[in-house]
Design a protein around this motif. Structure first.
Motif, mmCIF file in Angstrom:
data_model
loop_
_atom_site.group_PDB
_atom_site.id
_atom_site.type_symbol
_atom_site.label_atom_id
_atom_site.label_comp_id
_atom_site.label_asym_id
_atom_site.label_seq_id
_atom_site.Cartn_x
_atom_site.Cartn_y
_atom_site.Cartn_z
ATOM 1 N N TYR A 11 0.858 -1.186 0.000
ATOM 2 C CA TYR A 11 0.000 0.000 0.000
ATOM 3 C C TYR A 11 0.891 1.231 0.000
ATOM 4 O O TYR A 11 1.886 1.284 0.715
ATOM 5 N N ILE A 15 -4.599 6.059 3.355
ATOM 6 C CA ILE A 15 -5.983 6.060 2.861
ATOM 7 C C ILE A 15 -6.284 4.780 2.099
ATOM 8 O O ILE A 15 -7.327 4.149 2.302
ATOM 9 N N SER A 16 -5.378 4.369 1.208
ATOM 10 C CA SER A 16 -5.616 3.129 0.462
ATOM 11 C C SER A 16 -5.564 1.916 1.386
ATOM 12 O O SER A 16 -6.299 0.942 1.176
ATOM 13 N N CYS A 19 -9.007 1.910 3.161
ATOM 14 C CA CYS A 19 -10.041 1.464 2.217
ATOM 15 C C CYS A 19 -9.933 -0.036 1.969
ATOM 16 O O CYS A 19 -10.946 -0.738 1.927
ATOM 17 N N ALA A 114 -14.705 2.222 -6.718
ATOM 18 C CA ALA A 114 -13.305 1.948 -6.347
ATOM 19 C C ALA A 114 -12.323 2.685 -7.243
ATOM 20 O O ALA A 114 -11.164 2.870 -6.871
ATOM 21 N N ILE A 117 -10.731 5.538 -5.391
ATOM 22 C CA ILE A 117 -9.864 5.291 -4.240
ATOM 23 C C ILE A 117 -8.422 5.551 -4.674
ATOM 24 O O ILE A 117 -7.999 5.048 -5.720
ATOM 25 N N SER A 120 -5.613 3.038 -6.461
ATOM 26 C CA SER A 120 -6.363 1.833 -6.782
ATOM 27 C C SER A 120 -6.320 1.637 -8.292
ATOM 28 O O SER A 120 -6.678 2.529 -9.048
#
Length: 184
Positions: A11, A15-16, A19, A114, A117, A120
């Motif tokens: 990651y 934030i990701s 999520c 998504a 995001i 992503s």
């Protein structure tokens, strides 16, 4: 070869990661309850590899047309479990944001969400969804193993250790044991 699986643990920002954790908690936990912890762990690895292979296949074609984000995070596997769940669901319609839509459209709707995001990859999430739907429709029947194998794997390391960890919810491999577990 190890990167076919390890990308799900990468990651770029908090934030990701958050999520991804929410998606795992919401969608993957119900999938684990239906198949058991052993099969869920096996299918997680299988979906990660299938999604990565499909991503590598499609990336060369898509990268000629537009920029492609690198595959990272658990979301492709979560979309795979969502794809399996919706293809095998007995429900025909469900309520999403106050509107009744066919269950088969839910993962595609969530795929559009998504897209927003951070970090992503739309392509990797799409590959995960396609891999999950292929498994759900029975095209990947070679990934299924009998419940007797799942029950035997419940008794060996590391799954025997997972059963003993307090506070950890372990779902048995056989359907009869899962029903007894749900009723208790």
């Amino acid at each position: 070869v190890h990167r076919l699986v390890t990308y799900i643990f990468v990651y770029e920002d908090l934030i990701s990661l958050i999520c991804g954790a929410v998606i795992i908690w919401y969608f993957a936990s119900s999938f684990e309850k239906n198949v058991g912890t052993v099969k869920y762990c096996f299918l997680t690895l299988a979906f990660a590899v299938l999604s990565a292979l499909l991503y590598l296949l499609l990336e060369t074609v898509v990268s000629r047309v537009s920029e492609v984000e690198d595959a990272e995070g658990f979301m492709p596997v979560a979309f795979a479990t969502l794809g399996v769940s919706t293809t095998r669901s007995r429900m025909k319609r469900t309520l999403v944001l106050g509107v009744r839509i066919p269950v088969m459209l839910v993962p595609w709707f969530l795929l559009c969400i998504a897209w927003f995001i951070p970090h992503s990859s739309l392509l990797s999430n799409l590959c995960g969804l396609l891999a999950g739907q292929a498994y759900g429709f029975g095209y990947c029947f070679c990934l299924d193993f009998p419940e007797s194998v799942g029950s035997k794997l419940d008794q060996v390391f590391p799954f025997s250790l997972l059963k003993r960890i307090p506070g950890l919810k372990y779902i048995p491999g056989s359907l009869a044991e899962r029903r007894a577990f749900k009723s208790s």
